[in-house]
Design a protein around this motif. Structure first.
Motif, PDB file in Angstrom:
ATOM      1  N   LYS A  93       0.829  -1.207   0.000  1.00  0.00           N
ATOM      2  CA  LYS A  93       0.000   0.000   0.000  1.00  0.00           C
ATOM      3  C   LYS A  93       0.862   1.254   0.000  1.00  0.00           C
ATOM      4  N   SER A  94       1.949   1.238   0.785  1.00  0.00           N
ATOM      5  CA  SER A  94       2.839   2.388   0.838  1.00  0.00           C
ATOM      6  C   SER A  94       3.728   2.469  -0.397  1.00  0.00           C
ATOM      7  N   GLY A  95       4.146   1.311  -0.908  1.00  0.00           N
ATOM      8  CA  GLY A  95       5.112   1.306  -2.008  1.00  0.00           C
ATOM      9  C   GLY A  95       4.509   1.285  -3.399  1.00  0.00           C
ATOM     10  N   ILE A  96       3.186   1.127  -3.506  1.00  0.00           N
ATOM     11  CA  ILE A  96       2.566   1.032  -4.832  1.00  0.00           C
ATOM     12  C   ILE A  96       2.852   2.271  -5.665  1.00  0.00           C
ATOM     13  N   TRP A  97       2.980   3.407  -4.977  1.00  0.00           N
ATOM     14  CA  TRP A  97       3.243   4.640  -5.724  1.00  0.00           C
ATOM     15  C   TRP A  97       4.679   4.699  -6.215  1.00  0.00           C
ATOM     16  N   ASN A  98       5.571   3.937  -5.573  1.00  0.00           N
ATOM     17  CA  ASN A  98       6.926   3.813  -6.121  1.00  0.00           C
ATOM     18  C   ASN A  98       6.912   3.021  -7.423  1.00  0.00           C
ATOM     19  N   THR A  99       5.990   2.060  -7.520  1.00  0.00           N
ATOM     20  CA  THR A  99       5.821   1.327  -8.774  1.00  0.00           C
ATOM     21  C   THR A  99       5.346   2.258  -9.872  1.00  0.00           C
ATOM     22  N   VAL A 100       4.358   3.085  -9.538  1.00  0.00           N
ATOM     23  CA  VAL A 100       3.864   4.074 -10.505  1.00  0.00           C
ATOM     24  C   VAL A 100       4.990   5.023 -10.904  1.00  0.00           C
ATOM     25  N   ASN A 101       5.776   5.439  -9.905  1.00  0.00           N
ATOM     26  CA  ASN A 101       6.895   6.336 -10.152  1.00  0.00           C
ATOM     27  C   ASN A 101       7.921   5.693 -11.089  1.00  0.00           C
ATOM     28  N   LYS A 102       8.257   4.424 -10.820  1.00  0.00           N
ATOM     29  CA  LYS A 102       9.222   3.708 -11.661  1.00  0.00           C
ATOM     30  C   LYS A 102       8.700   3.522 -13.070  1.00  0.00           C
ATOM     31  N   PHE A 103       7.407   3.230 -13.197  1.00  0.00           N
ATOM     32  CA  PHE A 103       6.810   3.072 -14.520  1.00  0.00           C
ATOM     33  C   PHE A 103       6.909   4.383 -15.303  1.00  0.00           C
ATOM     34  N   GLY A 104       6.673   5.492 -14.606  1.00  0.00           N
ATOM     35  CA  GLY A 104       6.826   6.798 -15.257  1.00  0.00           C
ATOM     36  C   GLY A 104       8.254   7.053 -15.695  1.00  0.00           C
ATOM     37  N   GLN A 105       9.225   6.664 -14.858  1.00  0.00           N
ATOM     38  CA  GLN A 105      10.635   6.833 -15.217  1.00  0.00           C
ATOM     39  C   GLN A 105      11.001   5.977 -16.424  1.00  0.00           C
ATOM     40  N   ILE A 106      10.455   4.759 -16.481  1.00  0.00           N
ATOM     41  CA  ILE A 106      10.723   3.888 -17.627  1.00  0.00           C
ATOM     42  C   ILE A 106      10.165   4.504 -18.901  1.00  0.00           C
ATOM     43  N   LEU A 107       8.954   5.052 -18.828  1.00  0.00           N
ATOM     44  CA  LEU A 107       8.363   5.704 -20.000  1.00  0.00           C
ATOM     45  C   LEU A 107       9.173   6.931 -20.411  1.00  0.00           C
ATOM     46  N   ALA A 108       9.723   7.637 -19.408  1.00  0.00           N
ATOM     47  CA  ALA A 108      10.455   8.871 -19.692  1.00  0.00           C
ATOM     48  C   ALA A 108      11.801   8.612 -20.342  1.00  0.00           C
ATOM     49  N   ASP A 109      12.601   7.691 -19.786  1.00  0.00           N
ATOM     50  CA  ASP A 109      13.926   7.463 -20.364  1.00  0.00           C
ATOM     51  C   ASP A 109      14.374   6.007 -20.354  1.00  0.00           C
ATOM     52  N   GLY A 110      13.586   5.131 -19.748  1.00  0.00           N
ATOM     53  CA  GLY A 110      13.983   3.729 -19.701  1.00  0.00           C
ATOM     54  C   GLY A 110      13.678   2.958 -20.970  1.00  0.00           C
ATOM     55  N   LEU A 111      12.867   3.543 -21.859  1.00  0.00           N
ATOM     56  CA  LEU A 111      12.529   2.886 -23.118  1.00  0.00           C
ATOM     57  C   LEU A 111      13.358   3.405 -24.278  1.00  0.00           C
ATOM     58  N   ASP A 112      14.322   4.291 -24.004  1.00  0.00           N
ATOM     59  CA  ASP A 112      15.036   4.951 -25.097  1.00  0.00           C
ATOM     60  C   ASP A 112      15.768   3.964 -26.005  1.00  0.00           C
ATOM     61  N   LEU A 113      16.442   2.973 -25.422  1.00  0.00           N
ATOM     62  CA  LEU A 113      17.148   1.999 -26.257  1.00  0.00           C
ATOM     63  C   LEU A 113      16.178   1.113 -27.031  1.00  0.00           C
TER      64      LEU A 113
END
Length: 527
Positions: free
Chosen positions: A247-267
């Motif tokens: 419950k506390s960390g689910i937003w870290n998952t959302v945060n990580k997913f956003g980071q992946i969309l931002a620059d983790g998919l570049d390659l």
């Protein structure tokens, strides 16, 4: 008289605690720098060797494979990102039973998650040819590389809970030492594999697996030594504690997913929409920025245990002071390598990757790392969101950033000829905007401060980087180039000039006087 005695005792006790905290911080940072230096050397020597022996495309697949593994680990972030916070606070508050339940529940849950991810990993490896563009001659090697990295990922998931020990006891230097040992083992395995057998990318996967096993062994050892009160029993497993962590960390998952969309998919985007060769070039260009970001992440993690302990002890004023101080340290330390990259980057890439376009690599590297000029100091505030357990809003903003970034990149790739420059530039521009408009004011609000409290601590490092880069570029414009020795001399001069400028651009007059007094005192003791 008694009151005076107790006051003096309190003063001495506080001073002793402060000295102990500073000593621990120094030890953690020193070990961190040693670990970073080892990682830097490994990347420095291995990358050109891999490019020379098996090609720039193969080197790109190594980074892409690691990215794929990080995509699948999204499912574990909700559980594991907050375990350190809850165990540390429970131990600080002398709630040993709670600490045991958090620890054991997370460990058992990770075992179940690893089983699910193992199934996903098998599917990805079998369907790899359909998912990405892989040259036929590299297909088997890349598949085997993915298998090895997935196995290492599963071991890391199961053992990730054990890394809590060094965090909870604020002995992060042990974590950095074991990581350094794992990195050295990884490099040795790769070098032996390349020297005595025909070079293959899967050798890198074997090196990573050996490193992961070493890290797991040390983490278990540290847990037994530092957290003897932790007992792994089936009776300590409690699903409600797993739910609290998720419950506390689910937003870290959302945060990580956003980071992946931002620059983790570049390659991946570069591989699918441009070419495997372009992906390899971008992977090389991101090597130095990734090292700098790794340095930043490691350094900022040094401060997090103190933040967490202060919050648990309800020392909120001291916490704000500590955050501002850490922002100043981060602003200088993380921007120094950025300045060196700006001033010396072209010469470096000419020597490091003589078969590649050095100017293109430098430009791509600077674009990739430009956000760090702003985020270097701000990363301390990201940890505050975890400490105070206010992750939701930041995670939503990061997700919006990632979605917008991906959409804009697709539009630019379809309608312009920017190519990989669009892939790298969009995320950087939106990242800077997010930091200035949201992260800085929200971080202050989470600490009960005025929304503009930390802006001065953000813009000082930016000013420092701009001024220091400009001064060094002008001063070293005609400096000779052509060899590693000359490049090292140029780098040392750049760092020296930058440190002197940072001394006046970042520190206040009171802080400069304090630093000067300490240096003079040290010199007197030496004499």
């Amino acid at each position: 008289m008694e009151r005076k005695t107790w006051t003096n005792c309190d003063s001495i006790d506080k001073k002793g605690n402060s000295m102990q905290k500073n000593r621990q911080l120094t030890i953690n940072m020193a070990a961190n720098f040693i670990n970073f230096g080892i990682s830097l050397c490994i990347s420095f020597f291995l990358s050109p060797y891999i490019v020379r022996t098996i090609g720039v495309e193969a080197n790109g697949f190594i980074t892409l494979a690691n990215n794929f593994v990080s995509y699948t680990s999204l499912i574990t972030i909700a559980l594991n990102s907050m375990i350190g916070r809850f165990v540390t606070i429970s131990l600080t508050e002398k709630k040993t039973d709670d600490a045991n339940r958090y620890f054991t529940s997370a460990l058992f849950a990770n075992g179940s998650i690893a089983a699910v991810l193992g199934t996903i990993g098998i599917f990805i490896v079998l369907c790899l040819k359909s998912l990405i563009n892989v040259p036929e001659n590299l297909l088997y090697d890349v598949q085997l590389l993915f298998v090895l990295l997935f196995i290492n990922c599963l071991l890391g998931i199961i053992g990730s809970v054990f890394s809590v020990a060094t965090f909870a006891r604020n002995k992060l230097y042990l974590e950095y030492i074991r990581t350094a040992q794992g990195n050295v083992a990884r490099a040795m395995v790769i070098l032996v594999g390349f020297l005595f057998w025909t070079p293959h990318v899967w050798v890198v996967g074997i090196g990573g697996l050996v490193s992961g096993i070493i890290i797991l062994i040390y983490d278990v050892k540290y847990t037994k030594k530092l957290l003897p009160e932790i007992k792994i029993k089936r009776s300590n497993f409690c699903f409600s504690y797993v739910f609290i962590l998720i419950k506390s960390g689910i937003w870290n998952t959302v945060n990580k997913f956003g980071q992946i969309l931002a620059d983790g998919l570049d390659l991946l985007i570069t591989n699918l929409f441009i070419s495997a060769t372009a992906m390899g070039v971008l992977s090389l260009a991101k090597t130095v920025p990734n090292l700098i970001y790794s340095l930043m992440g490691s350094i900022v993690s040094v401060f997090t245990p103190d933040f967490t302990i202060m919050y648990a002890q309800k020392k909120f004023k001291e916490l704000v002071v500590e955050v501002k101080q850490s922002m100043k340290i981060m602003g200088v330390v993380t921007n120094l390598p950025v300045i060196v990259l700006i001033v010396c980057g072209k010469d470096f890439f000419k020597l490091w990757q003589p078969t590649q376009n050095a100017e293109q690599l430098q430009i791509l590297s600077i674009i990739t790392v430009a956000c760090l000029i702003f985020s270097g100091s701000v990363n301390c505030l990201y940890n505050i969101f975890t400490v105070v357990n206010k992750l939701k809003l930041n995670s939503i903003v990061v997700l919006i950033h990632g979605v917008l970034s991906t959409m804009i990149v697709f539009i630019l790739l379809k309608n312009t000829s920017l190519g990989i420059y669009a892939v790298t530039g969009v995320s950087t521009a939106l990242g800077i905007l997010r930091i200035l408009v949201f992260t800085v004011p929200y971080g202050a609000i989470c600490l009960g401060q005025k929304w503009y409290t930390f802006y001065i601590d953000v813009f000082k490092p930016v000013l420092f980087t701009i001024v220091a880069s400009g001064v060094c570029v002008c001063a070293l414009k005609n400096y000779p180039s052509g060899g590693w020795l000359l490049l090292c001399e140029k780098g040392v001069i750049t760092v020296t000039i930058s440190v002197l400028i940072g001394y006046y651009a970042i520190l206040s007059e009171r802080e400069r006087n304090a630093v000067s007094s300490k240096i003079i005192e040290k010199l007197r003791k030496q004499c």
